[in-house]
Design a protein around this motif. Structure first.
Motif, mmCIF file in Angstrom:
data_model
loop_
_atom_site.group_PDB
_atom_site.id
_atom_site.type_symbol
_atom_site.label_atom_id
_atom_site.label_comp_id
_atom_site.label_asym_id
_atom_site.label_seq_id
_atom_site.Cartn_x
_atom_site.Cartn_y
_atom_site.Cartn_z
ATOM 1 N N GLU A 92 -10.775 32.516 9.244
ATOM 2 C CA GLU A 92 -12.013 31.912 8.739
ATOM 3 C C GLU A 92 -12.860 31.319 9.872
ATOM 4 O OE1 GLU A 92 -14.271 31.413 5.921
ATOM 5 O OE2 GLU A 92 -12.568 30.583 4.832
ATOM 6 N N LEU A 96 -18.327 34.146 12.780
ATOM 7 C CA LEU A 96 -19.457 33.290 13.121
ATOM 8 C C LEU A 96 -20.749 33.659 12.407
ATOM 9 C CD1 LEU A 96 -18.724 33.690 16.900
ATOM 10 C CD2 LEU A 96 -17.989 31.791 15.490
ATOM 11 N N MET A 97 -20.834 34.913 11.960
ATOM 12 C CA MET A 97 -22.113 35.380 11.425
ATOM 13 C C MET A 97 -22.068 35.391 9.910
ATOM 14 S SD MET A 97 -24.084 36.193 14.001
ATOM 15 C CE MET A 97 -23.529 34.845 14.981
ATOM 16 N N LYS A 342 -3.150 24.485 -10.033
ATOM 17 C CA LYS A 342 -4.035 23.330 -10.222
ATOM 18 C C LYS A 342 -4.186 22.943 -11.692
ATOM 19 C CE LYS A 342 -6.624 23.612 -5.957
ATOM 20 N NZ LYS A 342 -7.861 24.085 -5.324
ATOM 21 N N LEU A 347 -6.083 19.139 -11.948
ATOM 22 C CA LEU A 347 -7.190 19.323 -10.999
ATOM 23 C C LEU A 347 -8.193 20.309 -11.583
ATOM 24 C CD1 LEU A 347 -5.368 19.456 -7.565
ATOM 25 C CD2 LEU A 347 -7.004 17.736 -8.321
ATOM 26 N N PHE A 378 -0.442 20.187 -1.186
ATOM 27 C CA PHE A 378 -1.465 21.174 -0.857
ATOM 28 C C PHE A 378 -1.035 22.053 0.306
ATOM 29 C CE2 PHE A 378 -3.574 18.085 -3.335
ATOM 30 C CZ PHE A 378 -4.606 18.746 -3.966
ATOM 31 N N ILE A 383 -4.729 17.982 5.956
ATOM 32 C CA ILE A 383 -5.995 17.582 5.358
ATOM 33 C C ILE A 383 -5.879 16.274 4.576
ATOM 34 C CG2 ILE A 383 -5.869 18.749 3.130
ATOM 35 C CD1 ILE A 383 -8.703 19.906 4.016
ATOM 36 N N GLN A 384 -4.657 15.874 4.247
ATOM 37 C CA GLN A 384 -4.527 14.674 3.431
ATOM 38 C C GLN A 384 -4.520 13.376 4.240
ATOM 39 O OE1 GLN A 384 -0.664 13.827 1.814
ATOM 40 N NE2 GLN A 384 0.158 15.484 3.030
ATOM 41 N N ARG A 430 -1.917 13.577 11.663
ATOM 42 C CA ARG A 430 -2.306 14.850 12.270
ATOM 43 C C ARG A 430 -1.613 15.132 13.590
ATOM 44 N NH1 ARG A 430 -7.256 17.790 10.791
ATOM 45 N NH2 ARG A 430 -7.886 16.899 8.834
ATOM 46 N N ARG B 142 -23.807 28.685 8.519
ATOM 47 C CA ARG B 142 -22.638 29.472 8.134
ATOM 48 C C ARG B 142 -21.479 28.564 7.712
ATOM 49 N NH1 ARG B 142 -18.420 31.404 7.048
ATOM 50 N NH2 ARG B 142 -16.882 32.477 8.314
ATOM 51 N N PHE B 143 -21.315 27.449 8.408
ATOM 52 C CA PHE B 143 -20.144 26.629 8.140
ATOM 53 C C PHE B 143 -20.382 25.535 7.110
ATOM 54 C CE2 PHE B 143 -18.747 28.686 12.024
ATOM 55 C CZ PHE B 143 -17.479 29.061 11.621
ATOM 56 N N LEU B 146 -18.252 26.036 4.092
ATOM 57 C CA LEU B 146 -16.863 25.724 4.385
ATOM 58 C C LEU B 146 -16.622 24.224 4.341
ATOM 59 C CD1 LEU B 146 -15.773 28.113 7.254
ATOM 60 C CD2 LEU B 146 -15.334 28.242 4.828
ATOM 61 N N LYS B 149 -16.279 23.207 0.894
ATOM 62 C CA LYS B 149 -14.956 23.561 0.381
ATOM 63 C C LYS B 149 -13.918 22.544 0.860
ATOM 64 C CE LYS B 149 -12.652 27.942 0.405
ATOM 65 N NZ LYS B 149 -12.811 29.221 1.119
ATOM 66 N N ASP B 150 -14.014 22.190 2.125
ATOM 67 C CA ASP B 150 -13.125 21.161 2.676
ATOM 68 C C ASP B 150 -13.213 19.887 1.858
ATOM 69 O OD1 ASP B 150 -12.266 22.688 4.700
ATOM 70 O OD2 ASP B 150 -13.234 21.578 6.320
ATOM 71 N N ILE B 153 -11.461 20.127 -1.368
ATOM 72 C CA ILE B 153 -10.007 20.027 -1.261
ATOM 73 C C ILE B 153 -9.585 18.584 -0.991
ATOM 74 C CG2 ILE B 153 -7.972 20.753 0.039
ATOM 75 C CD1 ILE B 153 -9.442 23.347 0.636
ATOM 76 N N ILE B 154 -10.308 17.935 -0.076
ATOM 77 C CA ILE B 154 -9.951 16.559 0.253
ATOM 78 C C ILE B 154 -10.090 15.667 -0.981
ATOM 79 C CG2 ILE B 154 -10.580 14.561 1.660
ATOM 80 C CD1 ILE B 154 -11.502 16.592 3.793
ATOM 81 N N GLU B 156 -9.729 16.644 -4.036
ATOM 82 C CA GLU B 156 -8.589 16.960 -4.903
ATOM 83 C C GLU B 156 -7.325 16.266 -4.407
ATOM 84 O OE1 GLU B 156 -8.358 21.192 -5.054
ATOM 85 O OE2 GLU B 156 -9.701 21.315 -6.774
ATOM 86 N N VAL B 157 -7.134 16.296 -3.071
ATOM 87 C CA VAL B 157 -5.936 15.676 -2.511
ATOM 88 C C VAL B 157 -5.889 14.207 -2.894
ATOM 89 C CG1 VAL B 157 -4.812 14.964 -0.375
ATOM 90 C CG2 VAL B 157 -5.732 17.257 -0.548
ATOM 91 N N ASN B 187 -11.275 17.433 10.332
ATOM 92 C CA ASN B 187 -11.199 18.864 10.077
ATOM 93 C C ASN B 187 -12.328 19.625 10.759
ATOM 94 O OD1 ASN B 187 -8.971 19.615 8.535
ATOM 95 N ND2 ASN B 187 -10.317 20.815 7.229
#
Lengths: 555, 286
Positions: A92, A96-97, A342, A347, A378, A383-384, A430, B142-143, B146, B149-150, B153-154, B156-157, B187
């Motif tokens: 992911e 870039l494009m 979920k 969720l 998850f 990420i948590q 992290r 572009r990002f 994303l 989406k992050d 998710i966060i 939801e967490v 992130n």
């Protein structure tokens, strides 16, 4: 092609070199697997070969690297990119494009190709990889496998002689992973590309490589033909995929046994052993299911679609989860696995059908209330984390549920001890290794003592030791009368641990039953050992793991 | 690129004039544009939410603005409020401002729907902006999804950890959401490192000698269209200076009249719009 002499590298602001005393000679056309535990310097090695060290990551370099008789350190990224192509772990983040075709062209643009040439090349590469139909698509609409393919094409189109791939199959389902490896084999054999990959799931790649480099703590421990390595090195045993594990064991009984790398060799080796043995009687599997399981969560004829879409992701799906269940849900990328998970803790809520926990409808319960009963882990544990320390992280959860400070402290101590995390209690989440992060996630969720634990791809990125450790924790938790449900592509791991397997396809359950009967009958999800066993009439065809086969053989 | 110019011209236009008939003509042009691009339904969907905002705006504006001589109601001794005065002037003014806003928002919506980021990037390159800057813009576009989406998710967490995000008043909610910020930032940082790694290994440098896979080509009709747009804008500015397309609201409301000259200009605005759309169509790329 590549030559490294006494190469060491130390990142800035670290105390120890990430890799040291690396001596490597790689010839053109080799297909090499670099393996080792998480954090053993595999990624650093790759960075040293593609110029990210030292161009991108500053640090201290000792020794020398030569690629095609030139020193990559003296070349700019442009020149290096035509010699070495890198496909990173997370596809992911390397796209870039906006569209697939402009993505593939991006590298060529940097090199200053003429627009006409680029157009021809883009179409050629798409033809070669068989995804011409994707060229006009937007990247955000692609599936995981398609993204991986696009990333790969955009590297391949620059025609590097050396291809570096960092855990290329980690996000792919078994079928997509196989396709990728087949493609790499073609590039290696036909176009004589030098390919270097790292991977934790050896069972997926071992049949394809012809050289193995084993690293430990930043040094090369062994470097040889894969067979020799698994014969000689005791350390390598902790990496053995099932097929090799089996024959390493058999070798102790029959010293002449050859270690096979693929199914055909395995069949021959096993044939020799079976000819020495009297064909054992077919024994039937007794899959014991708890006589009186308590039903915990019931999904009753549910259907679900995302509000923004008209397609149903889950269709008339029913299942129930009992105490002491250990369920693995398998299915291709995009079959609705995560969406299904979920539903279990609210969720996402189904538009049709109902979900009950202990016969109570969960419709009116909040996610927070449901989370006491159904814990959710998850996919990406990092990420948590948001608190400064692990201790605060755990304390945060208990605060949310109104625990008093005294209670909190003792619960956290207990939990940190149980998951061997006490030494990290002041660390930021992290900064832990992936195995420790996942354990921390487990500790956080189990604090509330839910009776069902739901996990999304928990073994992602873990090495074998970390996996075993983690799965044992889950097993202990299950034995206390709780249920574990996990979604995964990691067939070999669930063959060992799961008691029940559900196969999901396009939002429907197409099979649900005991692990042995389900896994041995659904094609892309068949474990290696089972494929081997089925080639022999005299062996029972339910066998999934090396341990089971050894038991039968040693009877 | 031409689309960009056209939308931009409407944008300016809506600020220049407050004559309702002119604005209506403009709005019709935009709708035509959306229909010709087969985005009418989608654009209306997004506009729906804005209509609510407009209604609120009209009510607040007419209540708060007490200027103007054309009074609807007037109470001098209302408790708490003091004088309560509702005037036609304020009401009409609010209507017109909303209409102007509506056009601005609608052109933005169309901008989003009609112009994709790759085209925008090519336009910016054509305008000779440095590529590094252009890449920066496109990458952030572009990002962005994303990032969303992050965030999802966060969220939801944290919800799964029993954190009630939707509890309490507005400020409490805001404060609660701060929890999501740190992981999101961490992130994104991680992502940006990975993105720059990918850029580096694919031979991206600041030095020159870069070519472009697809560029915008100008056809005759595109040039013509741009000339029309430029002519259109300068014509409008001239008209504004001469005093067309405006009408008086304060202090005394004079209802707009459609004079002879207006009767010529209004259809011609629509005509220009139609010509532009026709020029855009016919397999045109941009």
């Amino acid at each position: 092609m590549i030559s490294m002499k006494n190469f060491s590298f130390q990142y800035n602001n670290t105390k120890f070199p990430a890799i040291k005393n690396i001596n490597l000679e790689i010839a053109q056309g080799e297909f090499i697997l670099v393996m080792g535990k998480s954090g053993c310097g595999k990624t650093t090695l790759i960075r040293a070969l593609n110029g990210l060290i030292p161009h991108f990551y500053g640090g201290e370099v000792e020794g020398s690297v030569q690629i095609k008789d030139t020193n990559p350190f003296k070349l700019g990224p442009r020149k290096i990119s035509t010699m070495v192509g890198t496909v990173f772990q997370n596809s992911e983040n390397q796209l870039l494009m906006k569209n697939v075709d402009s993505e593939i062209a991006f590298g060529m643009e940097n090199l200053g190709y003429a627009p006409k040439t680029m157009e021809v090349q883009v179409h050629q590469i798409a033809e070669q990889l068989g995804f011409h139909h994707l060229l006009a698509r937007e990247i955000s609409t692609l599936s995981g496998g398609e993204k991986q393919k696009t990333a790969f094409a955009s590297i391949l189109v620059m025609k590097p002689d050396i291809l570096l791939l960092d855990e290329p199959t980690s996000e792919l389902d078994p079928l997509a992973a196989k396709e990728l490896m087949e493609l790499l084999r073609v590039l290696n054999k036909r176009d004589n590309k030098t390919i270097i990959i790292t991977e934790h799931r050896l069972e997926r790649v071992l049949a394809y490589v012809d050289r193995l480099i084993l690293t430990k703590d930043g040094e090369i421990l062994a470097d040889s033909d894969p067979k020799d390595l698994f014969c000689s090195s005791e350390y390598s045993k902790s990496f053995s995929p099932p097929l090799i594990e089996l024959f390493q064991e058999l070798k102790t009984d029959y010293p002449d046994t050859k270690i096979p790398l693929n199914l055909i060799e395995a069949k021959n080796s096993l044939n020799n052993i079976l000819s020495l043995l009297k064909p054992s009687k077919k024994s039937d599997i007794q899959e014991t299911i708890d006589s009186k399981p308590v039903p915990l969560l019931k999904l009753d004829d549910i259907s679900f679609r995302y509000p923004s879409s008209t397609d149903w992701v889950l269709k008339n799906l029913s299942m129930s989860i009992h105490s002491k269940d250990f369920i693995a849900i398998v299915g291709k990328n995009g079959s609705g696995k995560t969406t299904l998970m979920k539903q279990m803790n609210g969720l996402l809520r189904p538009q049709v059908g109902r979900i009950t926990y202990l016969d109570q409808n969960t419709k009116n319960k909040t996610i927070a209330q449901l989370s006491r009963d159904v814990g959710y882990i998850f996919q990406n544990p990092s990420i948590q984390f948001y608190q400064d320390s692990l201790y605060d992280e755990l304390s945060f959860v208990l605060k949310n549920y109104g625990y008093k400070e005294k209670e909190r402290d003792s619960l956290i101590q207990e939990s940190l001890d149980q998951f061997k995390l006490y030494q990290y209690k002041d660390k930021y989440g992290r900064f832990l290794s992936i195995g420790e992060q996942q354990r921390a996630a487990l500790a956080t969720v189990l604090l509330l003592k839910p009776s069902i634990l739901v996990l999304d791809e928990p073994t992602h990125g873990m090495d074998i030791q970390q996996k075993i450790e983690f799965m044992e924790y889950l097993n202990i938790y299950r034995m206390q009368g709780n249920a574990v449900v996990l979604v995964t592509h990691d067939i070999e791991t669930i063959a060992k641990y799961a008691k029940r397997v559900i196969v999901l396809s396009e939002g429907r359950i197409i099979d649900d039953g005991p692990t042995h009967s389900v896994l041995s009958s659904h094609e892309p999800f068949i474990p290696q050992i089972n494929k081997l066993v089925k080639q022999f009439e005299e062996l029972p065809n339910w066998i999934l793991t090396p341990k089971e086969l050894l038991e039968v053989l040693r009877q | 690129m031409v689309k960009l110019f056209i939308l931009f011209s409407y944008f300016i236009f809506s600020f220049l004039f407050n004559h309702p008939a002119y604005l209506l003509a403009l709005f019709l042009n935009l709708i035509l544009l959306s229909i010709s691009a087969q985005k009418f339904r989608e654009s209306m969907k997004s506009l729906r939410y804005f209509v609510v905002v407009v209604l609120i705006l009209i009510v607040i504006y007419s209540l708060l603005n007490k200027e103007g001589d054309n009074v609807i109601v007037h109470y001098s001794n209302v408790p708490v409020l003091g004088t309560f005065r509702l005037t036609w002037n304020a009401f009409v003014m609010s209507l017109i401002t909303s209409f102007q806003l509506l056009i601005v928002v609608y052109s933005f919506i169309l901008f989003n729907l009609l112009i994709d980021t790759d085209q925008l990037m090519q336009t910016l390159i054509k305008l000779r902006l440095p590529f590094t800057l252009v890449l920066l813009i496109t990458l952030s576009l572009r990002f962005f999804p994303l990032l969303q989406k992050d965030l999802e998710i966060i969220t939801e967490v944290q919800k799964a950890r029993g954190y009630e995000l939707d509890e309490g008043g507005y400020f409490k909610k805001m404060r609660k959401r701060m929890v999501l910020l740190l992981p999101l930032l961490a992130n994104s940082l991680e992502r940006s490192i990975q993105v720059s790694e990918a850029l580096e290994t694919r031979g991206f440098t600041k030095s020159k000698g870069r070519t472009f896979y697809s560029t915008i080509t100008f056809r005759f009709r595109d040039v013509l269209n741009i000339i029309i747009v430029v002519g259109f804008i300068s014509g409008l500015i001239f008209g504004k200076i001469v005093g067309l397309g405006g009408f008086q609201v304060f202090p005394l409301l004079i209802l707009p009249k459609i004079a002879f000259i207006d009767a010529i200009i209004l259809p011609s605005i629509c005509l220009v719009g139609t010509i532009q759309i026709l020029l855009l169509r016919g397999g045109g790329k941009k």
